[in-house]
Design a protein around this motif. Sequence first.
Motif, mmCIF file in Angstrom:
data_model
loop_
_atom_site.group_PDB
_atom_site.id
_atom_site.type_symbol
_atom_site.label_atom_id
_atom_site.label_comp_id
_atom_site.label_asym_id
_atom_site.label_seq_id
_atom_site.Cartn_x
_atom_site.Cartn_y
_atom_site.Cartn_z
ATOM 1 N N THR A 131 0.721 4.765 -7.790
ATOM 2 C CA THR A 131 -0.213 5.744 -7.247
ATOM 3 C C THR A 131 -0.354 6.938 -8.178
ATOM 4 O O THR A 131 -1.438 7.487 -8.341
ATOM 5 C CB THR A 131 0.264 6.225 -5.867
ATOM 6 N N ASP A 132 0.737 7.323 -8.821
ATOM 7 C CA ASP A 132 0.728 8.503 -9.674
ATOM 8 C C ASP A 132 1.873 8.391 -10.676
ATOM 9 O O ASP A 132 2.829 7.637 -10.473
ATOM 10 C CB ASP A 132 0.891 9.763 -8.819
ATOM 11 N N ARG A 182 -6.515 6.674 -9.439
ATOM 12 C CA ARG A 182 -5.515 7.178 -8.495
ATOM 13 C C ARG A 182 -6.128 7.409 -7.115
ATOM 14 O O ARG A 182 -5.503 7.121 -6.084
ATOM 15 C CB ARG A 182 -4.908 8.463 -9.038
ATOM 16 N N ARG A 200 0.812 -1.217 0.000
ATOM 17 C CA ARG A 200 0.000 0.000 0.000
ATOM 18 C C ARG A 200 0.846 1.269 0.000
ATOM 19 O O ARG A 200 0.307 2.367 0.132
ATOM 20 C CB ARG A 200 -0.930 -0.003 1.210
ATOM 21 N N SER A 214 -12.874 4.673 -1.026
ATOM 22 C CA SER A 214 -12.149 4.148 -2.187
ATOM 23 C C SER A 214 -13.117 3.615 -3.239
ATOM 24 O O SER A 214 -12.906 3.796 -4.445
ATOM 25 C CB SER A 214 -11.166 3.048 -1.757
ATOM 26 N N HIS A 217 -6.363 4.069 -5.427
ATOM 27 C CA HIS A 217 -5.087 3.577 -4.914
ATOM 28 C C HIS A 217 -4.673 4.294 -3.630
ATOM 29 O O HIS A 217 -4.036 3.692 -2.762
ATOM 30 C CB HIS A 217 -3.996 3.740 -5.979
ATOM 31 N N VAL A 218 -5.028 5.559 -3.512
ATOM 32 C CA VAL A 218 -4.697 6.299 -2.292
ATOM 33 C C VAL A 218 -5.463 5.753 -1.089
ATOM 34 O O VAL A 218 -4.935 5.669 0.020
ATOM 35 C CB VAL A 218 -5.008 7.806 -2.471
ATOM 36 N N LEU A 278 1.487 13.342 -1.779
ATOM 37 C CA LEU A 278 1.550 11.883 -1.644
ATOM 38 C C LEU A 278 2.109 11.480 -0.282
ATOM 39 O O LEU A 278 1.618 10.533 0.341
ATOM 40 C CB LEU A 278 2.398 11.296 -2.765
ATOM 41 N N SER A 292 -3.302 14.651 -8.278
ATOM 42 C CA SER A 292 -2.220 14.241 -9.171
ATOM 43 C C SER A 292 -2.359 14.834 -10.572
ATOM 44 O O SER A 292 -1.488 14.614 -11.421
ATOM 45 C CB SER A 292 -2.198 12.713 -9.287
ATOM 46 N N ALA A 339 2.744 4.495 -1.252
ATOM 47 C CA ALA A 339 2.582 5.386 -2.404
ATOM 48 C C ALA A 339 3.783 5.241 -3.334
ATOM 49 O O ALA A 339 4.935 5.278 -2.894
ATOM 50 C CB ALA A 339 2.443 6.829 -1.937
#
Length: 355
Positions: A107-108, A243, A85, A260, A246-247, A126, A217, A87
């Motif tokens: 993540t980005d 994105r 998990r 999410s 994922h955060v 991030l 992002s 970033a």
Amino acid sequence: MPAAPVSAELASALVAIVCNATPARLVLNLRGLDCAIRLVTGAQAAASDELFKPADLIIVMHAPDDGIDALTAIRALRSHPRHARTAILVLGPSAALRPASIEAGATDVMIDPLDPLDLQIRVRNLVELALARQRVDRQSDGMDPETDRAGVDAALREREIIRRLMLAAEFRDDQAGDHLTRVAGCAIAIAEGLGLSEADANDIALASTMHDIGKISIPDSILMKPGPLSESEREEMKLHAVRGYHVLHDSPSHLLRLASDIALTHHERWDGGGYPQGLSTTQIPLAGRIVAVADVFDALISERVYKKAWTPEAARRHLEEHAGTHFDPACVAAFLSRWDDILGLVESGPPERAA
């Protein structure tokens, strides 16, 4: 470039940079954040245990000619329990790298040429989001289920984390706060109109405030563009859904898991024509279907640099006309059943004030 003020917590964060050679310019650009930086250099180092040491953010510089394949590194990191998990920010030379990197678990993604200020903002956001999620994890691990007070305190702390995630979104867009407040109010009205409990309606409303967290992002040149987006810019904008997911995903926090789902699915359509997964009807989580209605309604009645505001009545007609295609018909019906409440919400926080 002047250094931005940093908190003690941010200054203690650790950023790992995976690259083939020492990226002096990159390190210099990040110096203003005062984070600790660990370099993982060379193709062999990137494939060794050095890659899997603790870090709050991992930056992977994609240079396949030099042995650094970002996609391989991302998959290796995601398969390791420590970084399932974490970033991950990918830096690369081609826009073609974006979708593959996000699919692999990044993540980005930022594409050359890099703007130093944009890079510093992106890294700051991030890292702060990673630290916020770590706090939620620690608080969840420390909860005593037999102590009511501990549960209340944990819930309050969880909501404080969410409030700070909202502030991260507002950092990129100063109109975001008013938009998020109205979307949350509409979400409560729809949820209650569907017969959900007060607790469930409140959870969806609170989680909805993070539906666009992935937009932190998106480059300012796209996010703030006054005119229509190009095809490539639209594709970049669409990535905010994945994105944001994922955060927020894979958290022990019920609210962050709910958020999410909303972040990932609030642009799906009832007829399957949405993104990013092309889900349809009840494949879309209920919370995502609720926020889709609330988000589009507020977007329509809000003035933006690229469009005039619609009247609430015109936005209502749009929802009615697209029930069963774009929107869940039951969610639209629930929205209309609370129309007086919706008008009261709009009048108490008019979108033109933010614009």
